[in-house]
Design a protein around this motif. Structure first.
Motif, PDB file in Angstrom:
ATOM      1  N   TRP A   1      -2.176   1.753   3.696  1.00  0.00           N
ATOM      2  CA  TRP A   1      -1.393   2.839   3.112  1.00  0.00           C
ATOM      3  C   TRP A   1      -2.191   3.521   2.007  1.00  0.00           C
ATOM      4  O   TRP A   1      -2.622   2.862   1.052  1.00  0.00           O
ATOM      5  CB  TRP A   1      -0.103   2.300   2.515  1.00  0.00           C
TER       6      TRP A   1
ATOM      7  N   PRO B   1       3.708   5.490   1.895  1.00  0.00           N
ATOM      8  CA  PRO B   1       4.928   6.243   1.589  1.00  0.00           C
ATOM      9  C   PRO B   1       5.213   6.246   0.085  1.00  0.00           C
ATOM     10  O   PRO B   1       4.606   5.488  -0.664  1.00  0.00           O
ATOM     11  CB  PRO B   1       6.005   5.477   2.356  1.00  0.00           C
TER      12      PRO B   1
ATOM     13  N   GLU C   1      10.340   4.346  -0.344  1.00  0.00           N
ATOM     14  CA  GLU C   1      10.689   5.177   0.822  1.00  0.00           C
ATOM     15  C   GLU C   1      10.736   4.350   2.103  1.00  0.00           C
ATOM     16  O   GLU C   1      11.661   4.486   2.927  1.00  0.00           O
ATOM     17  CB  GLU C   1       9.682   6.316   0.970  1.00  0.00           C
ATOM     18  N   TYR C   2       9.761   3.499   2.306  1.00  0.00           N
ATOM     19  CA  TYR C   2       9.693   2.672   3.519  1.00  0.00           C
ATOM     20  C   TYR C   2      10.947   1.802   3.639  1.00  0.00           C
ATOM     21  O   TYR C   2      11.577   1.726   4.695  1.00  0.00           O
ATOM     22  CB  TYR C   2       8.445   1.803   3.447  1.00  0.00           C
ATOM     23  N   GLU C   3      11.317   1.167   2.541  1.00  0.00           N
ATOM     24  CA  GLU C   3      12.498   0.298   2.547  1.00  0.00           C
ATOM     25  C   GLU C   3      13.776   1.098   2.790  1.00  0.00           C
ATOM     26  O   GLU C   3      14.689   0.631   3.482  1.00  0.00           O
ATOM     27  CB  GLU C   3      12.597  -0.454   1.217  1.00  0.00           C
TER      28      GLU C   3
ATOM     29  N   SER D   1      10.860  11.386   6.948  1.00  0.00           N
ATOM     30  CA  SER D   1      10.010  10.345   6.362  1.00  0.00           C
ATOM     31  C   SER D   1       9.187   9.650   7.441  1.00  0.00           C
ATOM     32  O   SER D   1       7.977   9.406   7.270  1.00  0.00           O
ATOM     33  CB  SER D   1      10.866   9.320   5.626  1.00  0.00           C
TER      34      SER D   1
ATOM     35  N   LEU E   1       4.958   9.864   7.829  1.00  0.00           N
ATOM     36  CA  LEU E   1       4.102   8.681   7.849  1.00  0.00           C
ATOM     37  C   LEU E   1       3.259   8.656   9.121  1.00  0.00           C
ATOM     38  O   LEU E   1       2.063   8.331   9.089  1.00  0.00           O
ATOM     39  CB  LEU E   1       4.968   7.419   7.758  1.00  0.00           C
TER      40      LEU E   1
ATOM     41  N   SER F   1       2.669  -0.169   9.979  1.00  0.00           N
ATOM     42  CA  SER F   1       2.408   0.942   9.059  1.00  0.00           C
ATOM     43  C   SER F   1       3.219   2.175   9.415  1.00  0.00           C
ATOM     44  O   SER F   1       3.603   2.954   8.547  1.00  0.00           O
ATOM     45  CB  SER F   1       0.918   1.293   9.072  1.00  0.00           C
TER      46      SER F   1
ATOM     47  N   LEU G   1       6.507   3.808  11.343  1.00  0.00           N
ATOM     48  CA  LEU G   1       7.862   3.564  11.825  1.00  0.00           C
ATOM     49  C   LEU G   1       8.177   4.530  12.956  1.00  0.00           C
ATOM     50  O   LEU G   1       7.924   5.732  12.850  1.00  0.00           O
ATOM     51  CB  LEU G   1       8.867   3.757  10.691  1.00  0.00           C
TER      52      LEU G   1
ATOM     53  N   ARG H   1      -1.527  -3.248   4.954  1.00  0.00           N
ATOM     54  CA  ARG H   1      -1.040  -1.938   4.513  1.00  0.00           C
ATOM     55  C   ARG H   1      -0.993  -1.858   2.995  1.00  0.00           C
ATOM     56  O   ARG H   1      -1.071  -0.787   2.411  1.00  0.00           O
ATOM     57  CB  ARG H   1       0.322  -1.623   5.139  1.00  0.00           C
TER      58      ARG H   1
END
Length: 491
Positions: free
Chosen positions: A216, A221, A225-227, A245, A249, A274, A276, A422
């Motif tokens: 990353w 992100p 943001e990822y969570e 989002s 990514l 990495s 989604l 990541r």
């Protein structure tokens, strides 16, 4: 005064133990801590082993703070369990070897330590975390023993040193009594180090392949943001912001992949999960990757989190390998889920790690936590893999630790390895555990690992042939001790 001396020995051993496995790995401390702890265990009353357990628990608690991702009672329970397992070899030594005898009595402690460590690692959900061998990372000649016995031979040598030192201590270091035993241990240790040194010195030089690993980059992100995206998917609350989002990514990784391909990378590796992607959009994303790989004549391994909202286990943690001709050569679901949320949500793989043929050798792609289970990864060595491409994900406290652990799998199986996290520590090594490159994503902005690693450099090691035979022999040795003790009581 004697009790104070024993207490001092215990505290010294405990302090050194803190510098063993965990946040601070100091190689000599791993050799010295068992010396003083074993001396205390032999001299203290039998009930003193409870005090020993407490000291071991405190040491493990201090050294693994932040390493074990638990808090409160959960953390305390795991630490207590670690200390209990570590106490067993001291108890066995106390029962079977505490009185000065021949040098063979020194084998009780290392045999039990190795057996307990092996069985604990084989049958608990955390794998080989905490094994002594990992503290010796970077000592090349000693690391080569893993190609013969796995990490278990290194654990054995370290704890055997403690037993020999205490045997000599009990005999007041009388050279006339201990010279043969010390010479015997020294000869074994010397043989291991000389053999390991020769293995390194005689290692053939190979042509290399340029591998780029993408972690990353800074700010992508965004924090949390990822969570948030994962949580929204699991709640089946997918809106335009969530889709934006995920698309952003994906775009970042495709752009960086194209850049590294144009810079000369022959293989490009994405870190674990990495990118989604929703299950219904997975095929389109892979088609895009196929087109990019074909157009740029590059091999691409994608670390994907494939999400199925509403499913019982909505997460597929995947490694998808695409050839330079645009063919999907392998698609692998992570086998070993990290205890906790991942274990609850992840659809586990079959346990079969694909090994595919490329111009750069045979390639396999286990994922992150898989590498903490040597018996699982051994299958790629048996299959003759030349290169491990490992998508991974870590956190700050284990930036250097987890990469060091993973590098032992390369030595065991005689394969080169590129492992990209990541966030955390990424690295590349040759089949002998010698580093070709290292990256700490917390200290870089772009977070790209570029390494030239040996191609077609794999070699069948003794470990790939016999597996954990040495560890099982230690288990057998403990079983013999216990059976003899029970027979003596009954007979």
């Amino acid at each position: 005064m004697a009790s104070l001396a024993h207490l001092g020995t215990l505290l010294l051993g405990g302090a050194l133990q803190i510098l063993g496995f965990g946040r601070w790995m100091v190689a000599p401390a791993a050799w010295l801590a068992p010396v003083f702890l074993l001396h205390y265990a032999r001299e203290a009353p039998l009930g003193g082993l409870v005090v020993l357990w407490l000291v071991l628990a405190l040491a493990a608690g201090a050294s693994n703070r932040g390493v074990i991702p638990l808090k409160g009672l959960g953390y305390g329970g795991v630490v207590a369990g670690i200390a209990a397992a570590m106490t067993v070899p001291f108890l066995m030594d106390r029962l079977f070897a505490a009185q000065p005898g021949g040098v063979w009595s020194t084998l009780v402690f290392p045999v039990t330590w190795t057996a307990v460590g092996f069985l604990t690692a084989r049958f608990n959900p955390f794998g080989t975390w905490g094994m002594l061998a990992y503290t010796q990372h970077g000592i090349g000649p000693l690391m080569q023993l893993a190609s013969v016995t796995g990490i278990w031979g290194i654990d054995f040598l370290i704890t055997w040193f403690a037993a020999v030192a205490n045997w000599a201590w009990d005999l007041h270091f009388d050279w006339s009594l201990i010279q043969n035993g010390v010479a015997f241990y020294g000869a074994v240790l010397g043989l291991v180090l000389v053999g390991g040194g020769l293995r390194l010195a005689l290692a053939p030089h190979r042509a290399t392949v340029r591998v780029a690993g993408l972690a990353w980059p800074e700010g992508v992100p965004e924090s949390g943001e990822y969570e948030r995206v994962l949580a929204a998917v699991f709640r089946q609350a997918i809106d335009d912001q969530v889709r934006e989002s995920m698309a952003r990514l994906q775009e970042v990784f495709f752009e960086r992949t194209l850049r590294e391909a144009r810079a000369g990378a022959q293989i490009i590796l994405w870190s674990e999960a990495s990118v989604l992607v929703l299950k219904e959009e997975e095929e389109a994303l892979i088609e895009r990757a196929r087109s990019l790989a074909r157009a740029n004549n590059v091999y691409l391994l994608m670390g994907l989190a494939v999400l199925s909202p509403g499913a019982n286990r909505p997460l597929e943690n995947k490694a998808v390998f695409v050839s330079s001709a645009g063919e999907v050569m392998a698609s692998y679901n992570k086998t070993m889920a990290v205890p906790g949320l991942e274990r609850q949500l992840m659809t586990p793989g079959t346990g079969r790690i694909p090994v595919v043929e490329t111009p750069y050798g045979r390639v396999a792609s286990p994922i992150c936590f898989d590498l903490d289970f040597p018996h699982l990864v051994r299958q790629v060595g048996v299959a003759g893999a030349d290169l491990l491409l490992v998508p991974a994900a870590d956190w700050a406290a284990i930036t250097h630790l987890h990469q060091a652990m993973a590098e032992f799998r390369a030595v065991e199986n005689g394969t080169a390895m590129v492992r990209v996290t990541r966030s955390g520590g990424s690295g590349a090594v040759d089949p002998y555990g010698r580093r070709c490159a290292f990256l700490d994503s917390y200290t870089t902005e772009d977070a790209v690992l570029v390494a030239n690693v040996p191609a077609r450099a794999g070699s069948r090691t003794m470990y790939t042939r016999v597996g954990d035979l040495f560890a099982w022999l230690c288990v057998f040795g403990v079983a013999v001790l216990v059976v003899r003790a029970v027979a003596g009581i009954l007979g």
